[in-house]
Design a protein around this motif. Structure first.
Motif, PDB file in Angstrom:
ATOM      1  N   ASP A   1       0.852  -1.186   0.000  1.00 19.46           N
ATOM      2  CA  ASP A   1       0.000   0.000   0.000  1.00 19.46           C
ATOM      3  C   ASP A   1       0.890   1.240   0.000  1.00 19.46           C
ATOM      4  O   ASP A   1       2.098   1.154  -0.177  1.00 19.46           O
ATOM      5  CB  ASP A   1      -0.961  -0.026   1.193  1.00 19.46           C
ATOM      6  N   GLY A   2       0.299   2.388   0.234  1.00 22.60           N
ATOM      7  CA  GLY A   2       1.045   3.637   0.140  1.00 22.60           C
ATOM      8  C   GLY A   2       1.815   4.036   1.379  1.00 22.60           C
ATOM      9  O   GLY A   2       2.278   5.179   1.463  1.00 22.60           O
ATOM     10  N   TYR A   3       1.978   3.122   2.325  1.00 20.33           N
ATOM     11  CA  TYR A   3       2.711   3.435   3.554  1.00 20.33           C
ATOM     12  C   TYR A   3       4.176   3.704   3.212  1.00 20.33           C
ATOM     13  O   TYR A   3       4.894   2.832   2.728  1.00 20.33           O
ATOM     14  CB  TYR A   3       2.589   2.269   4.531  1.00 20.33           C
ATOM     15  N   ARG A   4       4.650   4.916   3.487  1.00 25.48           N
ATOM     16  CA  ARG A   4       5.940   5.376   2.981  1.00 25.48           C
ATOM     17  C   ARG A   4       7.128   4.638   3.605  1.00 25.48           C
ATOM     18  O   ARG A   4       8.221   4.607   3.016  1.00 25.48           O
ATOM     19  CB  ARG A   4       6.081   6.888   3.209  1.00 25.48           C
ATOM     20  N   ILE A   5       6.946   4.043   4.758  1.00 28.67           N
ATOM     21  CA  ILE A   5       8.045   3.317   5.392  1.00 28.67           C
ATOM     22  C   ILE A   5       8.504   2.150   4.528  1.00 28.67           C
ATOM     23  O   ILE A   5       9.668   1.730   4.586  1.00 28.67           O
ATOM     24  CB  ILE A   5       7.622   2.856   6.800  1.00 28.67           C
ATOM     25  N   TYR A   6       7.611   1.625   3.693  1.00 29.97           N
ATOM     26  CA  TYR A   6       7.989   0.524   2.813  1.00 29.97           C
ATOM     27  C   TYR A   6       9.110   0.921   1.855  1.00 29.97           C
ATOM     28  O   TYR A   6       9.903   0.076   1.439  1.00 29.97           O
ATOM     29  CB  TYR A   6       6.786   0.065   1.991  1.00 29.97           C
ATOM     30  N   LEU A   7       9.166   2.178   1.453  1.00 26.41           N
ATOM     31  CA  LEU A   7      10.148   2.605   0.454  1.00 26.41           C
ATOM     32  C   LEU A   7      11.574   2.309   0.910  1.00 26.41           C
ATOM     33  O   LEU A   7      12.354   1.673   0.200  1.00 26.41           O
ATOM     34  CB  LEU A   7       9.969   4.103   0.165  1.00 26.41           C
ATOM     35  N   GLU A   8      11.921   2.758   2.103  1.00 29.79           N
ATOM     36  CA  GLU A   8      13.265   2.525   2.605  1.00 29.79           C
ATOM     37  C   GLU A   8      13.475   1.062   2.970  1.00 29.79           C
ATOM     38  O   GLU A   8      14.574   0.518   2.799  1.00 29.79           O
ATOM     39  CB  GLU A   8      13.523   3.417   3.823  1.00 29.79           C
ATOM     40  N   ALA A   9      12.418   0.409   3.466  1.00 31.77           N
ATOM     41  CA  ALA A   9      12.543  -0.994   3.851  1.00 31.77           C
ATOM     42  C   ALA A   9      12.847  -1.879   2.642  1.00 31.77           C
ATOM     43  O   ALA A   9      13.676  -2.789   2.722  1.00 31.77           O
ATOM     44  CB  ALA A   9      11.261  -1.460   4.540  1.00 31.77           C
ATOM     45  N   VAL A  10      12.182  -1.616   1.515  1.00 28.10           N
ATOM     46  CA  VAL A  10      12.423  -2.403   0.304  1.00 28.10           C
ATOM     47  C   VAL A  10      13.825  -2.128  -0.234  1.00 28.10           C
ATOM     48  O   VAL A  10      14.525  -3.034  -0.693  1.00 28.10           O
ATOM     49  CB  VAL A  10      11.352  -2.094  -0.760  1.00 28.10           C
ATOM     50  N   ASN A  11      14.255  -0.879  -0.174  1.00 29.90           N
ATOM     51  CA  ASN A  11      15.597  -0.527  -0.643  1.00 29.90           C
ATOM     52  C   ASN A  11      16.685  -1.245   0.134  1.00 29.90           C
ATOM     53  O   ASN A  11      17.677  -1.716  -0.433  1.00 29.90           O
ATOM     54  CB  ASN A  11      15.810   0.987  -0.538  1.00 29.90           C
ATOM     55  N   SER A  12      16.507  -1.340   1.455  1.00 32.51           N
ATOM     56  CA  SER A  12      17.542  -1.950   2.292  1.00 32.51           C
ATOM     57  C   SER A  12      17.348  -3.451   2.466  1.00 32.51           C
ATOM     58  O   SER A  12      18.313  -4.164   2.768  1.00 32.51           O
ATOM     59  CB  SER A  12      17.557  -1.270   3.669  1.00 32.51           C
ATOM     60  N   GLY A  13      16.123  -3.945   2.284  1.00 31.44           N
ATOM     61  CA  GLY A  13      15.840  -5.350   2.558  1.00 31.44           C
ATOM     62  C   GLY A  13      16.192  -6.297   1.429  1.00 31.44           C
ATOM     63  O   GLY A  13      16.541  -7.457   1.666  1.00 31.44           O
ATOM     64  N   PHE A  14      16.121  -5.833   0.164  1.00 27.30           N
ATOM     65  CA  PHE A  14      16.383  -6.690  -0.989  1.00 27.30           C
ATOM     66  C   PHE A  14      17.795  -6.460  -1.503  1.00 27.30           C
ATOM     67  O   PHE A  14      18.171  -5.336  -1.841  1.00 27.30           O
ATOM     68  CB  PHE A  14      15.375  -6.410  -2.104  1.00 27.30           C
ATOM     69  N   ASP A  15      18.558  -7.532  -1.580  1.00 22.47           N
ATOM     70  CA  ASP A  15      19.906  -7.448  -2.141  1.00 22.47           C
ATOM     71  C   ASP A  15      19.883  -7.576  -3.656  1.00 22.47           C
ATOM     72  O   ASP A  15      20.851  -7.205  -4.328  1.00 22.47           O
ATOM     73  CB  ASP A  15      20.789  -8.559  -1.562  1.00 22.47           C
ATOM     74  N   VAL A  16      18.804  -8.122  -4.215  1.00 21.08           N
ATOM     75  CA  VAL A  16      18.667  -8.300  -5.668  1.00 21.08           C
ATOM     76  C   VAL A  16      17.626  -7.315  -6.182  1.00 21.08           C
ATOM     77  O   VAL A  16      16.780  -6.827  -5.414  1.00 21.08           O
ATOM     78  CB  VAL A  16      18.255  -9.749  -6.008  1.00 21.08           C
ATOM     79  N   PRO A  17      17.650  -6.996  -7.475  1.00 21.84           N
ATOM     80  CA  PRO A  17      16.638  -6.080  -8.024  1.00 21.84           C
ATOM     81  C   PRO A  17      15.227  -6.632  -7.848  1.00 21.84           C
ATOM     82  O   PRO A  17      14.997  -7.841  -7.872  1.00 21.84           O
ATOM     83  CB  PRO A  17      17.022  -5.979  -9.504  1.00 21.84           C
ATOM     84  N   VAL A  18      14.277  -5.729  -7.679  1.00 21.46           N
ATOM     85  CA  VAL A  18      12.877  -6.112  -7.505  1.00 21.46           C
ATOM     86  C   VAL A  18      12.006  -5.125  -8.271  1.00 21.46           C
ATOM     87  O   VAL A  18      12.324  -3.935  -8.359  1.00 21.46           O
ATOM     88  CB  VAL A  18      12.504  -6.139  -6.000  1.00 21.46           C
ATOM     89  N   ASP A  19      10.938  -5.622  -8.859  1.00 22.55           N
ATOM     90  CA  ASP A  19       9.961  -4.758  -9.530  1.00 22.55           C
ATOM     91  C   ASP A  19       8.903  -4.390  -8.500  1.00 22.55           C
ATOM     92  O   ASP A  19       8.109  -5.230  -8.087  1.00 22.55           O
ATOM     93  CB  ASP A  19       9.340  -5.494 -10.728  1.00 22.55           C
ATOM     94  N   TYR A  20       8.908  -3.141  -8.105  1.00 26.84           N
ATOM     95  CA  TYR A  20       8.116  -2.707  -6.955  1.00 26.84           C
ATOM     96  C   TYR A  20       7.109  -1.643  -7.360  1.00 26.84           C
ATOM     97  O   TYR A  20       7.457  -0.647  -7.998  1.00 26.84           O
ATOM     98  CB  TYR A  20       9.064  -2.174  -5.871  1.00 26.84           C
ATOM     99  N   GLY A  21       5.848  -1.874  -6.979  1.00 26.87           N
ATOM    100  CA  GLY A  21       4.792  -0.902  -7.216  1.00 26.87           C
ATOM    101  C   GLY A  21       3.967  -0.681  -5.964  1.00 26.87           C
ATOM    102  O   GLY A  21       3.868  -1.558  -5.099  1.00 26.87           O
TER     103      GLY A  21
END
Length: 287
Positions: free
Chosen positions: A135-155
């Motif tokens: 969802d639009g919860y902004r905390i996800y933005l930094e969490a996805v950036n730091s949590g995934f070591d491989v590229p991810v298609d994120y929407g």
């Protein structure tokens, strides 16, 4: 307690009964039911942590569902605000949109630290690049950036609602949905699959199947540890023991993690039988 009796009590719990209701129907002490929940909950969490690895998911949806322990955060007395394990608690969940498998979850706060731990755990269970939707919860933005070591298609799926209605009905009727905006955040996500429908439906399943998540009742958790054990039991039964009506098999079978539908006896048997202690000969104590 016989295995069949333990399975019966677990059946009551996974179908949304409270601890006291289960103890009445099973004709046993509520302490017995609580001890069984703790033991099986720990065993379920350990088993799924071990088995839900190297998963070849394609599309994953994430969300967080609210509950509370002891009392709501707004009703927490001032002298207990520094106490851990009371107040609002959030369950972060990640579901595979194809197999409907809940591959990762976390019980904790709704903050940056919890989001990072949750996303990192999710990433560690995957074997390939995925399309991720939140969802639009902004905390996800930094969490996805730091949590995934491989590229991810994120929407992100950002939903817009009207102003909440006034009066007593506001407790029961949510604000009116206005629109949804699909945002590409990272990589090349397919806009047609930027959705949180499956994970939100799983949130409803959790509220219907776990008594502690039922709103406006006194069935809420009194201990944070038991709340986490109940969540682990729910996901064990949902993933391995409950046939999905759309799939006609369990999510674990669809994902290739399990080969059959687990019976409640099998879930109860995850707890190892206690080993009898060797006792020596009785010696009469001198007076």
């Amino acid at each position: 307690m016989p295995l069949a009796k333990r399975a019966q009590i677990l059946g009551f719990l996974v179908e949304g009964m409270s601890l006291r209701a289960a103890s009445r129907l099973a004709d046993c002490s509520i302490n017995t039911v609580t001890k069984l929940l703790v033991d099986v909950g720990m065993a379920c969490a350990e088993y799924q942590d071990r088995e839900l690895r190297n998963l070849s998911c394609q599309r994953v949806q994430c969300d967080e569902v609210w509950s509370f322990v002891g009392c709501k955060q707004r009703n927490l007395p001032a002298e207990r605000k520094a106490e851990s394990g009371v107040g609002d608690v959030w369950t972060w969940t990640a579901i595979d949109a194809d197999s409907k498998l809940v591959l990762s979850w976390l019980v904790g706060d709704r903050d940056k630290e919890a989001a990072t731990m949750f996303v990192s755990d999710l990433a560690s269970r995957l074997s390939n690049r995925i399309q991720l939707t939140t969802d639009g919860y902004r905390i996800y933005l930094e969490a996805v950036n730091s949590g995934f070591d491989v590229p991810v298609d994120y929407g992100m799926l950002v939903k817009h609602y009207s102003e909440g209605q006034q009066g007593p009905e506001r407790k029961y009727s949510p604000s009116k949905f206005v629109s949804a905006e699909r945002r590409k955040v990272m990589g090349k996500p397919d806009k047609a699959h930027i959705s949180t429908s499956y994970v939100e439906r799983q949130n409803l399943t959790m509220r219907m199947s776990v008594r502690r998540f039922t709103r406006l009742t006194n069935g809420f958790s009194k201990k944070a540890e038991n709340h986490a054990h109940a969540v682990a039991l729910h996901f064990m039964y949902y993933n391995f023991g409950r046939i999905h009506k759309t799939l006609r098999v369990t999510p674990a079978m669809e994902a290739g993690v399990a080969s059959h539908v687990w019976r409640l006896e099998e879930i109860a048997a995850l707890v190892p039988e206690p080993v009898a202690k060797k006792r020596g000969p009785y010696k009469k104590k001198p007076r």
